[in-house]
Motif scaffolding. Sequence first.
Motif, PDB file in Angstrom:
ATOM      1  N   UNK A 106      64.897  65.447  93.946  1.00  0.00           N
ATOM      2  CA  UNK A 106      65.422  64.222  94.393  1.00  0.00           C
ATOM      3  C   UNK A 106      66.642  63.636  93.947  1.00  0.00           C
ATOM      4  N   UNK A 107      67.169  64.373  93.256  1.00  0.00           N
ATOM      5  CA  UNK A 107      68.643  63.918  92.426  1.00  0.00           C
ATOM      6  C   UNK A 107      69.489  63.115  93.481  1.00  0.00           C
ATOM      7  N   UNK A 108      69.189  63.489  94.855  1.00  0.00           N
ATOM      8  CA  UNK A 108      70.311  62.791  95.444  1.00  0.00           C
ATOM      9  C   UNK A 108      69.829  61.580  96.180  1.00  0.00           C
ATOM     10  N   UNK A 109      68.427  61.171  95.880  1.00  0.00           N
ATOM     11  CA  UNK A 109      67.988  59.854  96.502  1.00  0.00           C
ATOM     12  C   UNK A 109      67.795  59.030  95.176  1.00  0.00           C
ATOM     13  N   UNK A 110      68.583  58.962  94.091  1.00  0.00           N
ATOM     14  CA  UNK A 110      68.478  57.977  92.873  1.00  0.00           C
ATOM     15  C   UNK A 110      68.658  56.731  93.323  1.00  0.00           C
ATOM     16  N   UNK A 111      69.623  56.488  94.377  1.00  0.00           N
ATOM     17  CA  UNK A 111      69.773  55.271  94.794  1.00  0.00           C
ATOM     18  C   UNK A 111      69.134  54.611  95.894  1.00  0.00           C
ATOM     19  N   UNK A 112      68.068  55.322  96.246  1.00  0.00           N
ATOM     20  CA  UNK A 112      67.228  54.760  97.404  1.00  0.00           C
ATOM     21  C   UNK A 112      66.149  53.958  97.219  1.00  0.00           C
ATOM     22  N   UNK A 113      65.892  52.947  97.790  1.00  0.00           N
ATOM     23  CA  UNK A 113      64.685  52.072  97.598  1.00  0.00           C
ATOM     24  C   UNK A 113      63.420  52.728  98.225  1.00  0.00           C
ATOM     25  N   UNK A 114      62.242  52.470  97.668  1.00  0.00           N
ATOM     26  CA  UNK A 114      61.145  52.964  98.265  1.00  0.00           C
ATOM     27  C   UNK A 114      60.935  53.318  99.607  1.00  0.00           C
ATOM     28  N   UNK A 115      61.364  52.105 100.516  1.00  0.00           N
ATOM     29  CA  UNK A 115      61.282  51.740 101.942  1.00  0.00           C
ATOM     30  C   UNK A 115      62.143  52.584 102.852  1.00  0.00           C
TER      31      UNK A 115
END
Length: 251
Positions: A136-145
């Motif tokens: 999930x390196x590409x999701x570091x800036x994503x919020x849980x929702x």
Amino acid sequence: MESAIVDANPILEIRGLHKSYDSLKVLKGIDFSIAEQECVFVIGPSGSGKSTLLRCCNLLEEPNAGTIIVDNIDMTAHGVDLNKMRQRIGMVFQSFNLYPHLRALGNVTLALRRVIGLSRAEAEEAAFRALDTVGLRDKVNSFPNQLSGGQQQRVAIARALALKPKIMMFDEPTSALDPELVGEVLRVMQDMKEAGMTMLVVSHEMRFAQRAADRVMFMDHGVIVEQGTPDQIFDAPERQRTKDFVRQIAH
């Protein structure tokens, strides 16, 4: 059936564990140990005490009696620093327990900074490594929702891994997921096993248990009824209660 691995220096050792809620006896004298790099699955019907057992192992639930030794330290001894000890025990729950206002990176770095005291740069470096591990390196800036359930659970796994625990405990890690998302979490767990992580897993994913477990413990009514290799438990159980359970889940 004497199949439990006997290890002179186990990562986790449980002796005489009892837990009651008023008159309800949930755990009735549990004894087992887990060797380094061993993957142990706990299976059994709902209400058998599996989740309570896991929660007692890191003292989220306080047992009424018994000893819990993690990495040679008695968790139940007077004066033990529980916060420090819990860093050695990664815990992943069925609900992801992420902070909704924090991005994936923030969820993973929070304990690294507040509990361990790492600098922001050190915490982020460790978090990036852990998020890499779960893909999930590409999701570091994503919020849980903004993440699927499977991705949220993988962030929760990364959060636990970042603390470099001696053992990882999973309490029904896929039970809250849609069926099509289960596989991505199980793949991460398989990767962790292959990398040598010591694991204690409560799960209804029997096919995964057959494939990934070194040992399976069948619990019912607060006791370990039988334990052995996956082949022993699923294909040739000795106790009638185990046979009944295995037959039931096979249909």
